[in-house]
Design a protein around this motif. Structure first.
Motif, short mmCIF file in Angstrom:
data_model
loop_
_atom_site.label_atom_id
_atom_site.label_comp_id
_atom_site.label_asym_id
_atom_site.label_seq_id
_atom_site.Cartn_x
_atom_site.Cartn_y
_atom_site.Cartn_z
N ALA A 36 0.80 -1.23 0.00
CA ALA A 36 0.00 0.00 0.00
C ALA A 36 0.83 1.27 0.00
O ALA A 36 0.35 2.32 -0.41
N MET A 37 2.07 1.18 0.42
CA MET A 37 2.91 2.38 0.48
C MET A 37 4.09 2.32 -0.48
O MET A 37 5.00 3.15 -0.41
N LYS A 38 4.08 1.38 -1.40
CA LYS A 38 5.14 1.31 -2.41
C LYS A 38 4.95 2.48 -3.39
O LYS A 38 3.85 2.99 -3.60
N TRP A 39 6.04 2.87 -4.02
CA TRP A 39 6.03 4.04 -4.90
C TRP A 39 5.01 3.90 -6.02
O TRP A 39 4.28 4.84 -6.34
N ASP A 40 4.90 2.72 -6.63
CA ASP A 40 3.95 2.56 -7.72
C ASP A 40 2.50 2.68 -7.26
O ASP A 40 1.63 3.06 -8.04
N ALA A 41 2.24 2.40 -6.00
CA ALA A 41 0.88 2.51 -5.47
C ALA A 41 0.53 3.95 -5.10
O ALA A 41 -0.62 4.37 -5.30
N VAL A 42 1.49 4.71 -4.60
CA VAL A 42 1.17 6.06 -4.14
C VAL A 42 1.37 7.14 -5.20
O VAL A 42 0.79 8.21 -5.09
N PRO A 80 6.91 2.90 -10.33
CA PRO A 80 5.85 3.33 -11.25
C PRO A 80 6.31 3.22 -12.70
O PRO A 80 7.50 3.43 -13.01
N SER A 81 5.40 2.90 -13.59
CA SER A 81 5.76 2.72 -15.00
C SER A 81 6.34 3.99 -15.60
O SER A 81 7.24 3.93 -16.44
#
Length: 88
Positions: A36-42, A80-81
């Motif tokens: 939930a706090m990974k860069w791709d999620a936030v 993140p992509s």
């Protein structure tokens, strides 16, 4: 009795069911924000932040007097992509 921790293996907003959260709330005094706090999620889009799942996890933990720990918040496999593709 020693401290018991749960390394959360499911997203904060999963439909885990009442049984899961009942055991979580009864048996554990901390949770780990695994995804939930990974860069791709936030920050799925550069400059656009979405803390909803992380906020839900922290709110639930706070409501049940549980600590919250981060878990490898910047990890090569969950960037993140827009960052992986060089779109920055």
């Amino acid at each position: 009795m020693g401290e018991r921790r749960l390394h959360r293996t499911r997203p904060a907003d999963c439909a885990c069911g009442l049984g899961y959260t009942t055991v979580l709330d009864r048996e554990f005094n901390s949770v780990t924000a695994e995804n939930a706090m990974k860069w791709d999620a936030v920050e799925p889009t550069r400059g656009s932040f979405n803390w909803a799942a992380a906020d839900r996890l922290v709110a639930h933990a706070s409501a049940h007097n549980q600590g919250v720990r981060g878990h490898t918040l910047a990890w090569y496999a969950q960037l993140p992509s827009w960052l992986k593709n060089g779109n920055f």
